[in-house]
Design a protein around this motif. Sequence first.
Motif: not given
Ligand SMILES: Cc1cc2nc3c(=O)[nH]c(=O)nc-3n(C[C@H](O)[C@H](O)[C@H](O)COP(=O)(O)O)c2cc1C
Length: 179
Positions: A9, A11, A13-16, A78-82, A112, A114-115
Amino acid sequence: MQVLALAGSLRAASMNRLMLAMAAECAPVGMKIDIFDGLGDFPLFNPDLEAPGCVEPASVARLRLAIAGADAVLIASPEYAHGVSGVMKNALDWMVANGVFVGKPVVLWNASPRASIALAALRETLSVMTADLVREAELCLLIQGRDGLLPSNPDPLAMQQALLKLKARLCEQAAASLL
Ligand SMILES: Cc1cc2nc3c(=O)[nH]c(=O)nc-3n(C[C@H](O)[C@H](O)[C@H](O)COP(=O)(O)O)c2cc1C
């Protein structure tokens, strides 16, 4: 024992990334964790840019050398849109042909729980790159900020235990290489 940490990530403030910084703080004796911060500088992967005569981009060379010089790689992404974040997948695609991940101990963490889909996809990608996935040291831990404040480490003990499992694996491998 040098561990290179990669956050998927960009970001601020990235949590990862924060999870990796927490890992660096609770690394066991003899283990040093350095976070690589250059993934945002990578060009988009294009195999044409790897053709003979092409100069390797400096950002790509920096990561390749950092991985080659590390005993293990710790990834939190992180996971974005699966899917796996484009930042991480782009970086890994650049590391396929150079073979720098072949046999490299790699640990996957996630901020997370959930990811799980991106985590499974990362495992698959790194397996096909023949990295040595250290599954016993994997860790999914919810790292969550509140009211714009950065969280403190929710479970330093779990991080220490995971890192000790990585250390044990690296020690076993070092001992086996002496036989
Ligand atoms: C565009 C977008 C899509 C995301 N899709 C998912 C997803 O499919 N599954 C999930 O668990 N989290 C999803 N998230 C949440 C991020 O994975 C979560 O906020 C994560 O902590 C971001 O990592 P970071 O804090 O290191 O930036 C999504 C976030 C964004 C911005």
